[in-house]
Design a protein around this motif. Structure first.
Motif, PDB file in Angstrom:
ATOM      1  N   GLN A  40       2.662   3.270  -3.650  1.00  0.00           N
ATOM      2  CA  GLN A  40       1.483   3.288  -2.250  1.00  0.00           C
ATOM      3  C   GLN A  40       2.628   3.476  -1.143  1.00  0.00           C
ATOM      4  O   GLN A  40       3.484   2.920  -0.332  1.00  0.00           O
ATOM      5  N   GLN A  44      -2.827   2.902   8.314  1.00  0.00           N
ATOM      6  CA  GLN A  44      -1.323   2.343   7.020  1.00  0.00           C
ATOM      7  C   GLN A  44       0.542   3.081   7.966  1.00  0.00           C
ATOM      8  O   GLN A  44       0.859   2.575   7.302  1.00  0.00           O
ATOM      9  N   ASP A  80       7.614   2.279   0.373  1.00  0.00           N
ATOM     10  CA  ASP A  80       6.515   1.531  -0.614  1.00  0.00           C
ATOM     11  C   ASP A  80       5.959   0.051  -0.005  1.00  0.00           C
ATOM     12  O   ASP A  80       6.403  -0.429   0.379  1.00  0.00           O
ATOM     13  N   VAL A 115       2.417   6.103  -8.608  1.00  0.00           N
ATOM     14  CA  VAL A 115       1.884   6.238  -7.602  1.00  0.00           C
ATOM     15  C   VAL A 115       0.195   6.197  -7.210  1.00  0.00           C
ATOM     16  O   VAL A 115       0.064   7.401  -7.751  1.00  0.00           O
ATOM     17  N   ASP A 116      -0.155   5.486  -6.529  1.00  0.00           N
ATOM     18  CA  ASP A 116      -1.725   5.579  -5.984  1.00  0.00           C
ATOM     19  C   ASP A 116      -2.423   5.852  -4.705  1.00  0.00           C
ATOM     20  O   ASP A 116      -3.036   6.357  -4.830  1.00  0.00           O
ATOM     21  N   LEU A 117      -1.350   6.040  -3.877  1.00  0.00           N
ATOM     22  CA  LEU A 117      -1.723   6.602  -2.430  1.00  0.00           C
ATOM     23  C   LEU A 117      -0.487   7.222  -1.878  1.00  0.00           C
ATOM     24  O   LEU A 117       0.411   6.854  -2.171  1.00  0.00           O
ATOM     25  N   ASP A 158      -4.275   9.149  -4.540  1.00  0.00           N
ATOM     26  CA  ASP A 158      -5.262   9.606  -2.826  1.00  0.00           C
ATOM     27  C   ASP A 158      -4.312  10.119  -2.225  1.00  0.00           C
ATOM     28  O   ASP A 158      -3.353   9.292  -1.835  1.00  0.00           O
TER      29      ASP A 158
END
Length: 325
Positions: A129, A272, A167, A200-202, A227
Motif C-alpha cells: 500500500q 492515511q 509501504d 500494489v493494491d493502494l 485503488d
C-alpha cells in the motif's frame, strides 16, 4: 490528513488518543538505533577488503561495503567525512580488529556513483500500500541569505527534491529518488514505480499527482484493480466520458460533490497519507534537513544511504498502537 479548506467554520473534531501496546520492545529498539553493534557486524568486517580485480587497472583497497558502512556511520552520528574517518578508526581500535580505515578523500571519491540498494528486503507477502510524497533538502552553496542581504543572485541551486515511497503494510521505504528542484512529482513517479517488484493494491498521494496520466501509469503497471486515491482540486470537472465510462478521477469528483470532502477523505482512507508526511518529518529529524555532499552524484548516494538507515531503524522495532479515546 484533514483538509484545511474552510477550517474556521468546520466542526472541530476531538483529537484521538492512542497508547503503545508493545512499549518494552519498542523502547529497546529505540536504544539499539545508536548501538554500534547494530551497525557493524562480523560479516561487514570480513568483507572489508575489496575483492581481487580481474580487469586492467589499480587494485582498490576497500570494498563498496566498507565505504557504505563508513558513510552510514557518518550520517547516523551526523559527522563530516574527516570526523567519520576518526570515528571509524577509534571503533576499529575498540573492537581490536586490524583494518585500514579509508581517509576522507577516499570516502568522497568512492561515494560518487556508489551502488547502494535503496530498498530493504521485505518479508511481507501482502500487496504493498504505497504512499508517495516529496520534500526539499538544502544543499551546500550560497542561498537565500546572499540574495536577501546582499541583493546578489545566487550562483547555484540551493535545493534538491527527495521523493519517497512508503509501504503502509511493512513500514519500509520501498522506492526513492533525488532530483533537482525543477522536476515535478508526476515526472518522477515512473522512476519510483520501476523500483517496486511486487504488486500494489493502494496508491495514496497529494494533489500534486492529480491527473489522468498518473492514473494511466498506475493502472498500466499494477492493473485496473489498484485503488488510486488522489484528491482532485475544488474546481475539478468531470471528463467528457464520465457518464458512460467514468475514470477513477471522475468517481472521486462525484463522491466529493455528493458527500463532501471530509466524508470522502474518511471513506476513501486518504487520511492515511499523513504517514507520508510523518516520514518526511522523521527524515529531517533523524537524517537532517540538508545534504552534506557537494556533487549531485554524491548527494544521490547520500540519499540512498539515508533510506537504508531509516529502513534499518524500522527493522529494529515498530510501535503497535491501540485507540483509547
Amino acid at each position: 490528513m484533514p483538509h484545511k479548506f474552510n477550517a474556521g467554520r468546520r466542526e472541530k473534531l476531538p483529537k484521538q488518543k492512542h497508547r503503545v501496546t508493545n512499549w518494552a520492545e519498542y523502547n529497546e529498539s529505540l536504544r539499539r538505533r545508536c548501538d554500534l553493534t547494530g551497525w557493524i557486524s562480523d560479516d561487514a568486517l570480513a568483507l572489508w577488503a575489496a575483492p581481487p580485480r580481474t580487469t586492467p587497472g589499480g587494485q582498490p583497497v576497500y570494498s563498496d561495503l566498507a565505504i557504505e558502512l563508513c558513510l552510514t556511520l557518518g550520517m547516523v552520528f551526523k559527522q563530516p567525512l574527516r570526523q567519520t574517518q576518526g570515528l571509524m578508526r577509534s571503533i576499529a581500535e575498540l573492537l581490536g580488529v586490524e583494518i585500514a580505515v579509508p581517509d576522507f578523500s577516499t570516502l568522497s571519491r568512492r561515494g560518487n556513483g556508489l551502488s547502494v540498494s535503496a530498498k530493504a528486503t521485505s518479508k511481507n507477502v501482502k500487496p504493498a500500500q504505497l504512499v508517495v510524497d516529496s520534500t526539499g533538502l538544502k544543499i551546500f552553496g550560497e542561498g537565500e541569505w546572499l540574495e536577501k542581504k546582499h541583493k546578489t543572485k545566487r550562483k547555484r541551486c540551493s535545493w534538491r527534491k527527495l521523493h519517497l515511497g512508503l509501504d503502509l503494510v511493512s513500514g519500509q521505504i520501498v522506492c526513492s529518488d533525488l532530483t533537482t528542484e525543477d522536476i515535478g512529482d508526476p515526472t518522477a513517479l515512473p522512476g519510483l514505480l520501476d523500483q517496486i517488484d511486487g504488486p500494489v493494491d493502494l496508491f495514496l498521494a497529494d494533489g500534486a499527482y492529480d491527473g489522468e496520466p498518473t492514473c494511466a501509469v498506475l493502472t498500466e503497471r499494477f492493473g485496473s484493480a489498484i485503488d488510486v486515491t488522489i484528491p482532485p482540486p475544488k474546481n475539478a470537472v468531470l471528463s467528457s466520458g464520465a457518464a458512460q465510462n467514468p475514470s477513477i478521477r471522475d468517481r472521486h469528483i462525484a463522491d466529493i460533490r455528493a458527500r463532501g470532502r471530509m466524508a470522502w477523505q474518511k471513506a476513501s482512507g486518504y487520511n492515511q497519507r499523513s504517514r507520508g508526511e510523518t516520514l518526511m518529518g522523521r527524515w529531517k529529524t533523524v537524517i537532517g534537513p540538508k545534504l552534506k555532499a557537494h556533487s549531485f552524484e554524491n548527494q544521490k548516494t547520500e540519499a540512498r544511504i539515508g533510506v537504508r538507515i531509516l529502513n534499518r531503524m524500522t527493522e529494529l522495532g515498530r510501535p503497535n498502537f491501540e485507540r483509547t479515546a
